[in-house]
Write an enzyme that holds these catalytic residues in place. Structure first.
Site, PDB file in Angstrom:
ATOM      1  N   PRO A 141      42.335  34.149  40.020  1.00  0.00           N
ATOM      2  CA  PRO A 141      41.457  35.331  40.036  1.00  0.00           C
ATOM      3  C   PRO A 141      40.198  35.230  40.889  1.00  0.00           C
ATOM      4  O   PRO A 141      39.079  35.243  40.386  1.00  0.00           O
ATOM      5  CB  PRO A 141      41.116  35.501  38.553  1.00  0.00           C
ATOM      6  CG  PRO A 141      41.138  34.106  38.019  1.00  0.00           C
ATOM      7  CD  PRO A 141      42.244  33.402  38.764  1.00  0.00           C
ATOM      8  N   CYS A 142      40.391  35.186  42.207  1.00  0.00           N
ATOM      9  CA  CYS A 142      39.242  35.132  43.102  1.00  0.00           C
ATOM     10  C   CYS A 142      38.429  36.433  43.052  1.00  0.00           C
ATOM     11  O   CYS A 142      37.264  36.446  43.439  1.00  0.00           O
ATOM     12  CB  CYS A 142      39.680  34.807  44.525  1.00  0.00           C
ATOM     13  SG  CYS A 142      40.928  35.896  45.197  1.00  0.00           S
ATOM     14  N   HIS A 143      39.039  37.496  42.536  1.00  0.00           N
ATOM     15  CA  HIS A 143      38.306  38.761  42.417  1.00  0.00           C
ATOM     16  C   HIS A 143      37.162  38.660  41.406  1.00  0.00           C
ATOM     17  O   HIS A 143      36.270  39.493  41.406  1.00  0.00           O
ATOM     18  CB  HIS A 143      39.255  39.904  42.035  1.00  0.00           C
ATOM     19  CG  HIS A 143      39.943  39.703  40.724  1.00  0.00           C
ATOM     20  ND1 HIS A 143      41.105  38.955  40.616  1.00  0.00           N
ATOM     21  CD2 HIS A 143      39.635  40.117  39.472  1.00  0.00           C
ATOM     22  CE1 HIS A 143      41.494  38.946  39.349  1.00  0.00           C
ATOM     23  NE2 HIS A 143      40.607  39.631  38.638  1.00  0.00           N
TER      24      HIS A 143
END
Length: 184
Positions: A141-143
């Site tokens: 989850p780089c978001h």
């Protein structure tokens, strides 16, 4: 860092929630989730740079185990991914991606937070580069990484996709908190 792939790389397209996402997997797990509504060439280019031999074979059935969790996540029904990932990157990149996976659903961290969590507080720029190189959107989850001032910052999938993913998580987290308070 290139990966020596044993066997072909299978790919397919997930169309869900108004998005068209190209996915690729090795025999070890999901290795690529593309940006929303980007062409096949985005995935093909990544595979050509990162994997060898870069032989892509369309196989919807091979990718179907990944479809369910990604669709459930987009629909706000899944909080924790269990699908295997085959993350191709340097040891530093993989350490950053593991740190991203430890960010709780519905929460965000800054680039500095991630740099500190991997024991390299001065490596904020390198952390940013590693985050930008994340090949598996959503399940890594780089978001969930934002700027120090709280602003949405760069995201391979685009800021519209990042904003929507964060909104899904916020909505689900808020409803779970409300539900927990209601049942207390």
């Amino acid at each position: 860092m290139k990966s020596d792939v044993v066997g072909p790389i299978y790919w397919s397209v997930l169309e869900h929630g108004g998005w068209k996402l190209h996915l690729a997997a090795t025999s070890r797990g999901l290795c690529y989730v593309g940006s929303a509504n980007k062409p096949f060439e985005e995935m093909e280019e990544w595979v050509g740079k990162q994997m060898r031999p870069a032989k892509l074979i369309r196989n919807d059935e091979a990718l179907s185990p990944y479809f369910g969790e990604l669709m459930d996540y987009i629909d706000g029904k899944l909080i924790r991914f269990t699908i295997p990932c085959d993350l191709v990157g340097t040891p530093f990149q993989r350490s950053v991606w593991e740190a991203l996976r430890s960010i709780p659903y519905g929460e965000t961290r800054t680039y500095s937070d991630i740099a500190e969590s991997i024991g390299k507080p001065a490596a904020v720029r390198a952390v940013g580069s590693a985050i930008g190189a994340n090949p598996v959107l959503m399940s890594v989850p780089c978001h969930r990484v934002i700027g120090k001032n709280g602003a949405l910052t760069g995201f391979r999938g685009g800021l519209e996709m990042k904003s929507r993913l964060l909104s899904i998580e916020k909505e689900v987290s808020d409803s779970r908190v409300h539900e927990a308070a209601h049942h207390a």
